[in-house]
Motif scaffolding. Structure first.
Motif, PDB file in Angstrom:
ATOM      1  N   GLU A 280       0.831  -1.205   0.000  1.00 22.24           N
ATOM      2  CA  GLU A 280       0.000   0.000   0.000  1.00 22.24           C
ATOM      3  C   GLU A 280       0.866   1.256   0.000  1.00 22.24           C
ATOM      4  OE1 GLU A 280      -2.706  -0.089   3.252  1.00 22.24           O
ATOM      5  OE2 GLU A 280      -3.563  -2.038   2.727  1.00 22.24           O
ATOM      6  N   GLU A 281       1.929   1.223   0.804  1.00 26.54           N
ATOM      7  CA  GLU A 281       2.818   2.380   0.881  1.00 26.54           C
ATOM      8  C   GLU A 281       3.512   2.623  -0.464  1.00 26.54           C
ATOM      9  OE1 GLU A 281       6.917   3.878   3.084  1.00 26.54           O
ATOM     10  OE2 GLU A 281       5.888   2.086   3.823  1.00 26.54           O
ATOM     11  N   LYS A 283       2.466   1.729  -3.408  1.00 27.45           N
ATOM     12  CA  LYS A 283       1.481   2.203  -4.377  1.00 27.45           C
ATOM     13  C   LYS A 283       1.231   3.705  -4.203  1.00 27.45           C
ATOM     14  CE  LYS A 283      -0.985  -2.193  -4.905  1.00 27.45           C
ATOM     15  NZ  LYS A 283      -2.256  -2.926  -4.608  1.00 27.45           N
ATOM     16  N   GLN A 284       1.132   4.127  -2.933  1.00 24.29           N
ATOM     17  CA  GLN A 284       0.950   5.552  -2.659  1.00 24.29           C
ATOM     18  C   GLN A 284       2.177   6.344  -3.112  1.00 24.29           C
ATOM     19  OE1 GLN A 284      -1.739   7.187  -1.599  1.00 24.29           O
ATOM     20  NE2 GLN A 284      -0.613   9.112  -1.784  1.00 24.29           N
ATOM     21  N   LYS A 285       3.350   5.754  -2.915  1.00 25.58           N
ATOM     22  CA  LYS A 285       4.577   6.412  -3.362  1.00 25.58           C
ATOM     23  C   LYS A 285       4.584   6.554  -4.882  1.00 25.58           C
ATOM     24  CE  LYS A 285       9.620   5.993  -3.214  1.00 25.58           C
ATOM     25  NZ  LYS A 285      10.763   5.170  -2.740  1.00 25.58           N
ATOM     26  N   ILE A 287       1.954   6.787  -6.809  1.00 27.71           N
ATOM     27  CA  ILE A 287       0.985   7.835  -7.140  1.00 27.71           C
ATOM     28  C   ILE A 287       1.626   9.205  -6.987  1.00 27.71           C
ATOM     29  CG2 ILE A 287      -1.160   8.938  -6.380  1.00 27.71           C
ATOM     30  CD1 ILE A 287      -2.210   6.151  -5.671  1.00 27.71           C
ATOM     31  N   CYS A 288       2.397   9.382  -5.891  1.00 24.54           N
ATOM     32  CA  CYS A 288       3.107  10.650  -5.672  1.00 24.54           C
ATOM     33  C   CYS A 288       4.088  10.933  -6.805  1.00 24.54           C
ATOM     34  CB  CYS A 288       3.859  10.612  -4.344  1.00 24.54           C
ATOM     35  SG  CYS A 288       2.805  10.732  -2.885  1.00 24.54           S
ATOM     36  N   GLU A 348      -0.736  14.470  -1.554  1.00 28.87           N
ATOM     37  CA  GLU A 348      -0.328  13.070  -1.738  1.00 28.87           C
ATOM     38  C   GLU A 348       0.973  12.786  -1.000  1.00 28.87           C
ATOM     39  OE1 GLU A 348      -0.227  12.461  -5.915  1.00 28.87           O
ATOM     40  OE2 GLU A 348      -2.407  12.325  -6.118  1.00 28.87           O
ATOM     41  N   SER A 351       0.037  12.384   2.548  1.00 28.27           N
ATOM     42  CA  SER A 351      -0.589  11.069   2.746  1.00 28.27           C
ATOM     43  C   SER A 351       0.461   9.960   2.750  1.00 28.27           C
ATOM     44  CB  SER A 351      -1.609  10.800   1.640  1.00 28.27           C
ATOM     45  OG  SER A 351      -2.665  11.734   1.689  1.00 28.27           O
ATOM     46  N   HIS A 352       1.433  10.081   1.853  1.00 27.61           N
ATOM     47  CA  HIS A 352       2.491   9.072   1.783  1.00 27.61           C
ATOM     48  C   HIS A 352       3.339   9.080   3.051  1.00 27.61           C
ATOM     49  CE1 HIS A 352       6.664   7.802   0.583  1.00 27.61           C
ATOM     50  NE2 HIS A 352       5.961   6.715   0.317  1.00 27.61           N
ATOM     51  N   LEU A 355       1.348   7.486   5.757  1.00 25.28           N
ATOM     52  CA  LEU A 355       1.276   6.040   5.548  1.00 25.28           C
ATOM     53  C   LEU A 355       2.614   5.374   5.856  1.00 25.28           C
ATOM     54  CD1 LEU A 355      -0.505   3.720   4.675  1.00 25.28           C
ATOM     55  CD2 LEU A 355       0.135   4.154   2.299  1.00 25.28           C
TER      56      LEU A 355
END
Length: 404
Positions: A280-281, A283-285, A287-288, A348, A351-352, A355
């Motif tokens: 999950e982390e 994936k968020q990274k 996205i960033c 983002e 959020s990252h 997370l």
């Protein structure tokens, strides 16, 4: 098991494998003029070679018993024929011929039984003078190995208990692809650990149970139903190896291997959970990173566009095109789009970061809770294994003292 090698550390597992495999040293193979094979000496025998020799003699005994049964049936058939001939007053010549055949078969049967006795004696010799000592040696080395393993697991337990004092709340560390890859590798290694541990317990139980099952059959005497009571000499019903294998077989069923295996399986599930939050982390990274690349591209595009049109007189309005007003609006619109994208990127990134912190805290929290459980179970199991083999070793020593 975790393998830990230290300077001067004795690898007991390697010693155990040397006992139970075919590996043998070839030192001293060439004896010059003597022309002898060193493998003929008991010194070179391993547990595997001794078991193989017993198997060869057992096959020989099987063939001899089978041949003896055929001979016995032929002998009984000839005796029945002789009785019928006597009953019907057969000619003397016929009776003498049949008696000679009966005598010949009986003599051959006696010789076969004597050969069988020699085979039985050889098997007993191998059992008591080669197999038993090597099983004692194996148990002794297993005791030393598990003592060593218990020491390491106890030290590992002390180490992981120190995790309780670890605080990473101020650490600014995010999960990297390298870190994630190694977590996955650890999960895969634990998978193999579970398989190998299961095989270890299963195979040694099957091996000792098979030896004990063979021994119970080995102690059954071979007898004949002939009137002369031709029979193999009675076998010793209580050889030292019997009580030893019986105890070994019973002790193995009582080892807490299910608890150790459950602890390893639970640790595997823990790693799977950590991998999930790391996914999950990452994936968020990603996205960033995508938003960052898009922002950089649009920011450069805006700067290029603005620089290109900055020389124009944006406040003088062309009556036909309205260029000045339109240009001003375009600047505002494009700048707003870039600033909005920057705001999205900042959100983002925040959020990252949140997370990443959650993943670190959750991972550490899980490891603090489960690593002590894992190594406590392993320490208990290795201690129980050491205790089991120590009792077997003590039992053998008491037997030797009783026989002396």
């Amino acid at each position: 098991m975790f393998t830990m090698i230290f300077p001067g550390h004795i690898d007991h597992s390697a010693r155990v494998m040397k006992i139970i495999t075919w590996n043998r040293s070839f030192k001293g193979m060439q004896n010059g003029d003597e022309g002898k094979d060193d493998f003929e000496n008991d010194e070179w025998e391993t547990l595997a070679t001794v078991v193989d020799k017993i198997l060869a003699w057992e096959k020989k005994l099987y063939d001899e018993v089978k041949a003896g049964e055929i001979m016995k049936l032929e002998y009984q058939r000839k005796v029945a024929l002789l009785n019928r001939q006597k009953k019907h007053n057969a000619a003397i010549e016929v009776l003498e011929k049949t008696k000679a055949a009966v005598t010949h078969l009986h003599t051959r049967y006696i010789v076969d039984m004597q050969s069988m006795d020699s085979t039985v004696s050889e098997i007993q010799h191998l059992r008591d003078n080669q197999l038993y000592p090597r099983l004692l040696d194996l148990a002794d080395r297993m005791a030393k190995m598990w003592e060593d393993m218990h020491m390491h697991h106890a030290n590992q337990l002390k180490t992981v208990l120190k995790l309780k004092s670890v605080d990473i709340s101020d650490a600014n560390i995010e999960t990297s692809d390298y870190h994630h890859s190694h977590t996955r590798q650890l999960r895969d290694i634990v998978d193999k650990w579970i398989t190998n541990f299961t095989d270890l317990m299963s195979y040694q139980k099957e091996y000792i149970n098979a030896l004990y099952g063979w021994l119970k059959l080995n102690l059954i005497p071979i007898e004949s139903s002939l009137k002369e009571k031709v029979a193999s000499p009675p076998r010793m019903q209580q050889p030292p190896i019997k009580a030893f294998l019986q105890a070994w077989n019973e002790h193995l069923t009582k080892l807490p291997d299910d608890l150790a295996k459950t602890a390893i399986v639970s640790f595997r599930a823990v790693l799977e959970t950590i991998l999930g939050v790391q996914d999950e982390e990452l994936k968020q990274k990603e996205i960033c990173e995508q938003t960052r690349r898009e922002y950089a591209r649009k920011a450069r595009a805006f700067e290029d566009w603005y620089h290109k049109h900055s020389q124009r007189r944006t406040f003088d309005v062309d009556p036909e095109t309205g260029e000045g007003t339109g240009h001003k609006d375009a600047v505002t619109e494009k700048k707003f789009a870039v600033e909005s994208l920057k705001s999205k990127l900042d959100d983002e990134i925040e959020s990252h970061n949140k997370l990443s912190k959650q993943v670190r805290e959750k991972s550490l929290s899980i490891l603090k809770a489960h690593l002590p459980e894992l190594f406590r179970a392993l320490a208990d199991f290795s201690n129980a294994s050491f205790d089991m083999y120590s009792k077997l070793r003590l039992m053998s020593l008491m037997q030797d003292q009783g026989n002396n």
